[in-house]
Design a protein around this motif. Structure first.
Motif, mmCIF file in Angstrom:
data_model
loop_
_atom_site.group_PDB
_atom_site.id
_atom_site.type_symbol
_atom_site.label_atom_id
_atom_site.label_comp_id
_atom_site.label_asym_id
_atom_site.label_seq_id
_atom_site.Cartn_x
_atom_site.Cartn_y
_atom_site.Cartn_z
ATOM 1 N N ASN A 3 -2.304 -1.250 -3.611
ATOM 2 C CA ASN A 3 -3.295 -0.249 -3.239
ATOM 3 C C ASN A 3 -2.603 1.102 -3.135
ATOM 4 O O ASN A 3 -1.509 1.209 -2.566
ATOM 5 C CB ASN A 3 -3.932 -0.608 -1.889
ATOM 6 N N THR B 145 0.856 -1.184 0.000
ATOM 7 C CA THR B 145 0.000 0.000 0.000
ATOM 8 C C THR B 145 0.889 1.229 0.000
ATOM 9 O O THR B 145 1.752 1.387 0.875
ATOM 10 C CB THR B 145 -0.922 0.025 1.236
ATOM 11 N N ALA C 244 -6.454 0.374 4.234
ATOM 12 C CA ALA C 244 -6.145 -0.534 3.123
ATOM 13 C C ALA C 244 -6.962 -1.814 3.245
ATOM 14 O O ALA C 244 -7.054 -2.404 4.330
ATOM 15 C CB ALA C 244 -4.664 -0.851 3.106
ATOM 16 N N THR D 222 -6.773 2.061 -2.805
ATOM 17 C CA THR D 222 -7.596 1.395 -3.796
ATOM 18 C C THR D 222 -6.730 0.791 -4.881
ATOM 19 O O THR D 222 -5.618 1.248 -5.136
ATOM 20 C CB THR D 222 -8.601 2.375 -4.430
ATOM 21 N N LEU D 223 -7.271 -0.232 -5.524
ATOM 22 C CA LEU D 223 -6.583 -0.837 -6.668
ATOM 23 C C LEU D 223 -6.934 -0.113 -7.964
ATOM 24 O O LEU D 223 -6.328 -0.376 -9.002
ATOM 25 C CB LEU D 223 -6.960 -2.319 -6.784
#
Length: 321
Positions: free
Chosen positions: A131, A91, A183, A148-149
């Motif tokens: 992420n 992340t 996350a 976020t992806l």
């Protein structure tokens, strides 16, 4: 590789203590042989019966034998070295300074515009499984996008960043850490915590909130390194209320934050330099150190030395025409 070499069973290296004893025994044996040779005053007939052996070939054969023993012992001790392997998940929180000082045009078209372009390219280069979150740094830092992806959403958020008053670097670090806590978990392994990192781009002047060094220490305690980028030149300025205000980059503060958090400090004065810095950071956060056993490599070295030593011994015993 030698600097990072370690052993899974280092106690087995104690076998190497026999090497000095073998060397001493070889020297004593050579000395005794030379003394026996001195007893004969006429060695012409002896040379016919027992061909004279080459001293240097004998020494080389012994040296190769010892090298074989050393490398095979090292192989027996399970040698390993560290290599870089791609992270599967991570992340990354991108923190971009949106204070008024980022309006300076010492970097064209402006510090903020160039920073946003480079940050978008950086996010685009990250692996799909990473992420990514975005924090806008100002006197009131905000999480624009939680982890976020959907990297395209992150890139769109970066492009919406606008100038705001004040710079609270310490508060921005705490805000970035709150973003990391959001996350999403890995569905396949919900108990695992993906490694996190903060990438902060700023011209480095703190004007509000808690001390940046204090926040960086909290990040270190949470095992979250901060990669700082001091962006801009010493000649930057902005016009505020009709008055020209210099806004030089505070490199020392950015360096202190990185060191206090266990991260790394970078500097950039042009868009091209900034792209290079982001590429370097991508390599840092995209890989992790892992142990790789290299027993086979050392065993191969030992075998090669053993074969050469055997050939040397054969050459000593053979009578060449």
């Amino acid at each position: 590789m030698i600097a990072e070499l370690a052993f899974g069973s280092p106690d087995r290296l104690l076998i190497l203590l026999v090497i000095p004893l073998l060397i001493v025994a070889y020297i004593i044996a050579m000395h005794r042989k030379n003394r026996r040779g001195m007893r004969f005053t006429n060695t012409s007939m002896l040379d016919v019966v027992v061909p004279k052996q080459s001293q240097w070939r004998r020494h080389v054969a012994v040296a190769l034998s010892l090298l074989s023993l050393i490398t095979l012992t090292a192989a027996f001790a399970q040698p390993k070295t560290q290599v870089d392997v791609p992270r599967e998940r991570a992340t990354i929180v991108v923190v971009i300074d949106a204070s008024l000082s980022m309006e300076a045009t010492d970097v064209q078209p402006s510090r903020l515009a160039a920073a946003k372009q480079a940050a978008v390219a950086f996010v685009d280069s990250l692996p799909e499984k990473y992420n990514v979150a975005v924090v806008s740094m100002s006197g009131n830092p905000n999480i624009l996008v939680p982890p976020t992806l959907a990297h395209n959403t992150v890139e769109n958020a970066i492009n919406t960043i606008t100038l705001q008053e004040s710079t609270a670097i310490g508060e921005s670090i705490i805000t970035a850490m709150r973003a990391l806590e959001q996350a999403p978990k890995d569905p396949a392994n919900p108990d695992a915590i993906a490694p996190g990192a903060i990438v902060m781009l700023s011209d480095g002047t703190n004007t509000a909130g808690r001390a940046p060094q204090q926040a960086a220490a909290e990040a270190r305690a949470a095992k979250v390194p901060i990669y700082t980028i001091a962006y801009g030149t010493e000649n930057g300025y902005v016009d505020l209320d009709g008055k020209r205000e210099p806004v030089p980059v505070d490199h020392e503060l950015m360096r202190q934050i990185a060191e206090a958090s266990g991260g790394q400090y970078f500097s950039a004065a042009t868009p091209d330099q900034l792209k290079t810095v982001y590429a370097n950071i991508g390599s840092e956060v995209g890989y992790e150190k892992a142990d790789r056993e290299v027993t086979a490599r050392f065993a191969g070295y030992g075998l090669a030395f053993a074969v050469l030593a055997a050939l040397g011994a054969i050459s000593l015993g053979a009578r060449w025409p």
